[in-house]
Design an enzyme around this catalytic site. Structure first.
Site, PDB file in Angstrom:
ATOM      1  N   GLU A  46       0.856  -1.184   0.000  1.00 35.38           N
ATOM      2  CA  GLU A  46       0.000   0.000   0.000  1.00 35.38           C
ATOM      3  C   GLU A  46       0.890   1.231   0.000  1.00 35.38           C
ATOM      4  O   GLU A  46       1.753   1.376   0.867  1.00 35.38           O
ATOM      5  CB  GLU A  46      -0.901   0.018   1.236  1.00 35.38           C
ATOM      6  N   TRP A  47       0.689   2.114  -0.978  1.00 34.61           N
ATOM      7  CA  TRP A  47       1.377   3.402  -0.910  1.00 34.61           C
ATOM      8  C   TRP A  47       0.451   4.407  -0.249  1.00 34.61           C
ATOM      9  O   TRP A  47      -0.597   4.733  -0.787  1.00 34.61           O
ATOM     10  CB  TRP A  47       1.807   3.903  -2.288  1.00 34.61           C
ATOM     11  N   ARG A  48       0.825   4.861   0.934  1.00 34.55           N
ATOM     12  CA  ARG A  48       0.064   5.865   1.663  1.00 34.55           C
ATOM     13  C   ARG A  48       0.496   7.246   1.189  1.00 34.55           C
ATOM     14  O   ARG A  48       1.400   7.869   1.746  1.00 34.55           O
ATOM     15  CB  ARG A  48       0.292   5.686   3.164  1.00 34.55           C
ATOM     16  N   ARG A  82      -5.124   8.584   2.817  1.00 30.88           N
ATOM     17  CA  ARG A  82      -5.953   8.545   4.016  1.00 30.88           C
ATOM     18  C   ARG A  82      -6.155   9.972   4.527  1.00 30.88           C
ATOM     19  O   ARG A  82      -5.186  10.666   4.830  1.00 30.88           O
ATOM     20  CB  ARG A  82      -5.287   7.662   5.089  1.00 30.88           C
ATOM     21  N   GLU A  86      -9.916  10.477   9.010  1.00 28.47           N
ATOM     22  CA  GLU A  86      -9.935   9.023   9.201  1.00 28.47           C
ATOM     23  C   GLU A  86      -8.566   8.482   9.619  1.00 28.47           C
ATOM     24  O   GLU A  86      -8.252   7.317   9.403  1.00 28.47           O
ATOM     25  CB  GLU A  86     -10.437   8.327   7.936  1.00 28.47           C
ATOM     26  N   HIS A 143     -12.574   4.186   8.870  1.00 28.09           N
ATOM     27  CA  HIS A 143     -11.678   4.061  10.020  1.00 28.09           C
ATOM     28  C   HIS A 143     -12.220   4.884  11.179  1.00 28.09           C
ATOM     29  O   HIS A 143     -12.526   6.059  11.012  1.00 28.09           O
ATOM     30  CB  HIS A 143     -10.270   4.535   9.659  1.00 28.09           C
ATOM     31  N   LYS A 170     -13.587  -2.600   3.701  1.00 30.38           N
ATOM     32  CA  LYS A 170     -12.593  -2.567   4.782  1.00 30.38           C
ATOM     33  C   LYS A 170     -13.051  -1.646   5.908  1.00 30.38           C
ATOM     34  O   LYS A 170     -13.502  -0.522   5.666  1.00 30.38           O
ATOM     35  CB  LYS A 170     -11.254  -2.066   4.243  1.00 30.38           C
ATOM     36  N   ARG A 213      -5.616  -9.321  13.930  1.00 31.50           N
ATOM     37  CA  ARG A 213      -4.681  -9.495  12.812  1.00 31.50           C
ATOM     38  C   ARG A 213      -4.192 -10.938  12.735  1.00 31.50           C
ATOM     39  O   ARG A 213      -3.942 -11.461  11.656  1.00 31.50           O
ATOM     40  CB  ARG A 213      -3.503  -8.526  12.962  1.00 31.50           C
ATOM     41  N   SER A 232       1.926   2.152  10.041  1.00 26.01           N
ATOM     42  CA  SER A 232       1.056   3.243   9.600  1.00 26.01           C
ATOM     43  C   SER A 232      -0.168   3.382  10.483  1.00 26.01           C
ATOM     44  O   SER A 232      -0.956   4.311  10.317  1.00 26.01           O
ATOM     45  CB  SER A 232       0.619   3.013   8.141  1.00 26.01           C
ATOM     46  N   GLN A 236       0.050  -2.470  14.470  1.00 27.13           N
ATOM     47  CA  GLN A 236       0.603  -3.261  13.370  1.00 27.13           C
ATOM     48  C   GLN A 236       1.809  -4.065  13.852  1.00 27.13           C
ATOM     49  O   GLN A 236       2.619  -3.584  14.628  1.00 27.13           O
ATOM     50  CB  GLN A 236       1.002  -2.358  12.200  1.00 27.13           C
TER      51      GLN A 236
END
Length: 255
Positions: A46-48, A82, A86, A143, A170, A213, A232, A236
């Site tokens: 994922e490129w944020r 993002r 959120e 989110h 999601k 997770r 991120s 995590q």
């Protein structure tokens, strides 16, 4: 349930895929992290883009996408901006957000694009349609960094994403208690067993929610996000640790 195929990856079947978010701030840092992550246990990246210091420069964003595509080769790429409301890194006007998403889709180089479902029904519907016109999959998202909504509300949000045509739904929520984590897991199970006809991604954030997770395959979530060099979102887990846990859970479920 239908699965979603992007390049050589099938989401919604077998062992959940691992996604590593790239939160580099400069172009050089983003590309360096992509090279580093490609050598890890990563099924997609994922490129944020909200972390990128040049996020408001659309030609610059497109240039990064082009170079990421070269580095990642057949590893799928999820493009995400993002918003601050959120949990993202920066604020953006609705018009600028829509323009950025459309520009990323028009490149044809991203495999999935995140659309915040509560950006407004008309805007979200238009973006989903545009992304699909450009032969790219949509991850609709929501989110809540403050709380865990009731189980019925979580399911409502996921069903709304599905009804609006997202390929993957999601949701990420913040637990305030152990019961909140159970609420998220129960909502995931109910959504998958009763309503979902496509993959879903769910997670309870922070260390308290880390079990969500680990146990995503058990309850029906198709993908956890893991930390590469930098997380991120709260909770995590390092990708190598998560990989081995997911493998162990999968083997246990086959017994």
């Amino acid at each position: 349930m239908n699965t979603v195929k992007v390049r050589n990856l099938e989401l919604g079947a077998g062992i959940p895929a691992i996604c590593i978010p790239n939160v580099g701030k400069t172009k050089d840092e983003i590309l360096s992290l992509a090279r580093e992550y490609k050598e890890m246990h990563m099924d997609l990246m994922e490129w944020r883009a909200d972390w990128f210091e040049g996020a408001e420069d659309i030609p610059g964003v497109i240039e990064v996408i082009e170079e990421l595509r070269d580095i990642l080769s057949d590893t799928p790429l999820l493009f995400t901006f993002r918003t601050l409301r959120e949990g993202g890194a920066r604020k953006i006007a609705a018009e600028a957000y829509a323009s950025l998403i459309r520009s990323a889709a028009a490149t044809g180089l991203t495999d999935l694009i995140d659309v915040e479902i509560f950006t407004g029904d008309a805007v979200a519907a238009d973006l989903i349609a545009y992304i699909h016109e450009n032969h790219t999959k949509v991850v609709a998202s929501n989110h809540d960094f403050d709380k865990t909504p009731p189980q019925s509300d979580i399911i409502y949000r996921l069903r709304k994403m599905q009804d609006m045509g997202a390929d993957i739904a999601k949701i990420a929520v913040m637990p305030q208690s152990r019961k909140d984590v159970l609420t998220l897991l129960a909502a995931t199970e109910e959504m998958v067993s009763r309503y979902a006809d496509r993959p879903v991604i769910t997670m309870s954030m922070s260390g308290l929610g880390s079990i969500s997770r680990f146990s995503c395959e058990t309850f029906g979530s198709c993908l956890p996000f893991a930390a590469g060099s930098e997380a991120s979102a709260p909770g995590q887990i390092k990708t190598d640790e998560l990989y081995h846990i997911l493998q162990s859970v999968h083997r246990a479920l086959q017994q």
